[in-house]
Each structure stands twice: as C-alpha cells, then as structure tokens.
Design an enzyme around this catalytic site. Sequence first.
Site, PDB file in Angstrom:
ATOM      1  N   ARG A 235       0.831  -1.209   0.000  1.00 18.93           N
ATOM      2  CA  ARG A 235       0.000   0.000   0.000  1.00 18.93           C
ATOM      3  C   ARG A 235       0.863   1.255   0.000  1.00 18.93           C
ATOM      4  O   ARG A 235       2.050   1.205   0.351  1.00 18.93           O
ATOM      5  CB  ARG A 235      -0.877   0.021   1.258  1.00 18.93           C
TER       6      ARG A 235
ATOM      7  N   ARG B   3       0.902   8.927   5.048  1.00 15.74           N
ATOM      8  CA  ARG B   3      -0.336   9.413   5.679  1.00 15.74           C
ATOM      9  C   ARG B   3      -0.529  10.874   5.298  1.00 15.74           C
ATOM     10  O   ARG B   3       0.402  11.673   5.456  1.00 15.74           O
ATOM     11  CB  ARG B   3      -0.225   9.340   7.194  1.00 15.74           C
TER      12      ARG B   3
ATOM     13  N   ARG C 112      18.661 -12.487   9.278  1.00 15.83           N
ATOM     14  CA  ARG C 112      19.481 -11.299   9.512  1.00 15.83           C
ATOM     15  C   ARG C 112      19.739 -11.218  11.013  1.00 15.83           C
ATOM     16  O   ARG C 112      18.888 -11.581  11.829  1.00 15.83           O
ATOM     17  CB  ARG C 112      18.742 -10.010   9.070  1.00 15.83           C
TER      18      ARG C 112
ATOM     19  N   ARG D 126      19.530   2.561  12.810  1.00 21.13           N
ATOM     20  CA  ARG D 126      18.833   3.483  13.720  1.00 21.13           C
ATOM     21  C   ARG D 126      19.623   3.647  15.009  1.00 21.13           C
ATOM     22  O   ARG D 126      20.522   2.852  15.296  1.00 21.13           O
ATOM     23  CB  ARG D 126      17.410   2.998  14.027  1.00 21.13           C
TER      24      ARG D 126
ATOM     25  N   GLU E 291      22.411   0.658  15.932  1.00 16.07           N
ATOM     26  CA  GLU E 291      21.987  -0.689  15.506  1.00 16.07           C
ATOM     27  C   GLU E 291      22.474  -0.978  14.089  1.00 16.07           C
ATOM     28  O   GLU E 291      22.243  -0.193  13.167  1.00 16.07           O
ATOM     29  CB  GLU E 291      20.456  -0.742  15.575  1.00 16.07           C
TER      30      GLU E 291
ATOM     31  N   TYR F  15       8.469 -13.764  11.330  1.00 19.74           N
ATOM     32  CA  TYR F  15       8.532 -12.581  12.187  1.00 19.74           C
ATOM     33  C   TYR F  15       7.190 -12.481  12.901  1.00 19.74           C
ATOM     34  O   TYR F  15       6.134 -12.543  12.263  1.00 19.74           O
ATOM     35  CB  TYR F  15       8.789 -11.280  11.393  1.00 19.74           C
TER      36      TYR F  15
ATOM     37  N   ASP G  94       5.147 -10.198  16.043  1.00 19.23           N
ATOM     38  CA  ASP G  94       5.148  -9.252  17.150  1.00 19.23           C
ATOM     39  C   ASP G  94       4.745  -9.997  18.424  1.00 19.23           C
ATOM     40  O   ASP G  94       4.175 -11.095  18.366  1.00 19.23           O
ATOM     41  CB  ASP G  94       4.177  -8.103  16.851  1.00 19.23           C
TER      42      ASP G  94
END
Length: 382
Positions: free
Chosen positions: A172, A176, A248, A278, A299, A347, A349
């Site tokens: 998508r 925003r 990774r 980051r 990181e 992966y 959450d």
Amino acid sequence: MRKNILIIGAGVTGAIVARELAVNGYHVTVFDKRQHTAGNCYTKTDPQTGILVHEYGPHIFHTDNTTVWNYVNEFADFAPYICQVKATTQGKVFSLPINLLTINQFFNKTFSPQEAKDFIESISEPIEPVKSFEDQALRFLGRDLYEAFFRGYPLKQWGMDPSLLPASILKRLPVRFNYNDNYFNHQYQGIPREGYTTMVDRILAHENITVHLNRDFNAAEEHGFDHVFYTGPLDSWFQHRAGRLGYRTLRFERSHHAGDFQGCAVMSYPEEKVPFTRITEHKYFTPWKNFENTVIFHEYSSYCGKDDDPYYPIRLVEEEKVISNYVEMADQEKGVTFMGRLATYRYMDMDVAIAEALQAAGEFIKLDKQAQNIPVFFNRPI
Ligand SMILES: Cc1cc2nc3c(=O)[nH]c(=O)nc-3n(C[C@H](O)[C@H](O)[C@H](O)COP(=O)(O)OP(=O)(O)OC[C@H]3O[C@@H](n4cnc5c(N)ncnc54)[C@H](O)[C@@H]3O)c2cc1C
C-alpha cells in the site's frame, strides 16, 4: 498422574505455554540457554545510568487483541506509550512513517491533505509493469522521497538491492496525509513500567514451573517428558541437516553520554551512506522517569552467521525451499510441538506470539484430556 512437560525457551511464547499448563496441573520444566528469561524482549537496568534498556532492540507493546491486552495487564503495569519515530536523511530530521508534516517539510510547502495527495500523485512515476520494490516505491512516491527514505533501507536492513526485492513488500501507499505520527495503528499500546523481564518472570512464577537458565537443550534430555514445546530455531532441532535457514542478525553498539543524546526513543537513518539503521535512546521508553545521563544503541544489521543470534527470518525463495524440507521432517516427529518466532521461522510481534501461545496451550489441554494426538505445529511456518 501429573504429566511432565518440557518447554525449551523462556521467551514470551515458552513462558505463556508454561503458565497455562501449570495452572491446569501439569509439571512444567523450562530450559533457556541464555542466562536470563524473556527471550528477545529482555529488558535490564543499565548499571551506569539506571535506565531500563531493551537489550535486543526496542520493544513497544501494541495490539488490537483485547484478550491479549487483558492477559499481559494481569502480569505487568503498562504505562501508556505512543511510538513516534523520527528519521534523519539528507541532513534534516523528519517524521516517520511519512506523513503530512514529512511531506511539507521535505518539499518546503504548506499543503493541505488534498493538496499533498494531488502533489504526490503528480510526482509519482508511471512505471508499468511493476516488478520490484523499487518500481513500486517510485510509482507510489516519486524519486525524491524514494531516494531519501526508501532506497537505502533494504540495502542496510536486508542486504538486498531494492531493484531485486519483490514489489509485494510494498503493498500500500506508505504515506499518511495527516499529522498522525503514531507509528502503530493499534487500539492498545504501552510499555511495562518495570520492563518485560519482570512481566515474564511473573508469568513464570508458579509452583508447578521450574526454570533452568544457561541450559542449552540437548536432544537426549527429551526423554522422560510427556511432551516437549520447542521455541528455538527450527533448523537447530534437526542439527541443520537440511541446511541453514537464512536470518538477519543485529549488532548493538552501546555508548553513554551526558544529558540527552537525540531527544527521542528511535531515530532512523535510512541513507545508505550511514552504516547503522537506527539509534535507540532507551530513557525515552520510560518518560515518567528522569535521568541525568543517557545510554544509546547504534543498531547494525548483517547476514546471520552460525554463531550469531537470529533476528529476522529472510524468507526469500531459497529459504522457502529449505523450510519446506524442515516442515516435512517436523511432521515425522512425535511428542514435540514447534512454536514461537524461531521454531516457526516467522517474524511475529509479541501480541501475535502471545495469542498463539494461549491458543496452543488451550488446544493442547483439550486434546490431551481426550487422549488425542498433539499437532507438531499449531501454526505452520508455511
Ligand atoms: C529488533 C526487534 C524489535 C522488535 N520489536 C518489537 C516491538 O516493538 N513490538 C512487538 O510486539 N514485537 C517486537 N519484536 C518481536 C518480539 O521480539 C517477538 O515477538 C518475541 O521475542 C517472540 O517471543 P518468542 O518466545 O517466540 O521468541 P524469543 O523471544 O526468541 O524466545 C526464544 C527463547 O528460546 C531460547 N532458546 C533457543 N534455542 C534454545 C535451546 N536449544 N535451548 C534452550 N533455549 C533455547 C532463546 O534463548 C530464547 O530465550 C521485535 C523483534 C526484533 C527482532
């Protein structure tokens, strides 16, 4: 007679299965090869600053699942927390994901939402057919935003050129057209005030649970247990006989500084020329506390070697072939269930891992009572 269950891994998945079985009368033994519980959600107080550090990378709890939210709130006092990420690119700081503020600052404009939509449409590149991540990003955003925010990211995070990654990664429009800078769209979001380790330790605190840390699983120890739940890497269970599943890994470079370092929890660096992805400044995960000094992590992402910690499953075409071999091998196993992010090579959450652990424990108890076979996977890797 009470049944003896072995759980390998004291992350959120292992801890929740352990708890649910323990309260239902099973004797549960938990092994973890690390010297701590909580798996990759592990938080620990930094001795130099007193700041609670997310040792394996920043973890923010976010979910739409009310059952999961109520469950974790039984074991931890969650402080409301909104994840707001910033990005440094081309010498300036922007809001991420790209929102109306990002667009206005980047192009030095004062667009309304509709004006910004029209503008982005006018600069997008009419690429047909769309074959790669790069094509898709150029078609959605145009070259300037692509170069600033998207080109370097896959190179650094995945070691992959964006022109070689599939377009499906960017389904998508990643923009925003308002000033919403909440990184997540979920109904519930927070951070446990005392950290995830305290939460997981409370989940594991039950008279029917015994936890052994620094205890690497050894296949010989499987005997003597009525069932095993394994949350370690799927290929390790089979001694990598069908090859290694690609991951990774991350490396965190810790440093201490006086005062404040960057003024926010997470600053992303999408440009290729910056070697890290980051910087995390951990004191911003507990904004209700004051600290004189600060601790940060730079990181770095790289391919996971055999002695590194696996973080993100790569899942390109080569991995899909290897994983289907392991799934076939797993289907021949008896008395073991593969669960969690590593044993299902996905992966996930935390909320997904917790929902799956609750579901699997419930199903296990039901099937066990009916003396039925226990599935090797409650949630299959493919
Ligand atoms: C950088 C990063 C950031 C993340 N940020 C978020 C976030 O903001 N929000 C969110 O919801 N989720 C986040 N996640 C996802 C979250 O880390 C996972 O959902 C969670 O860790 C899954 O828990 P688990 O128990 O399945 O796996 P793990 O936490 O990996 O636990 C598995 C455990 O098994 C142990 N183990 C493995 N093999 C063996 C063995 N042979 N013998 C004994 N023990 C073994 C390991 O030591 C480990 O403790 C993030 C993940 C990463 C990589």
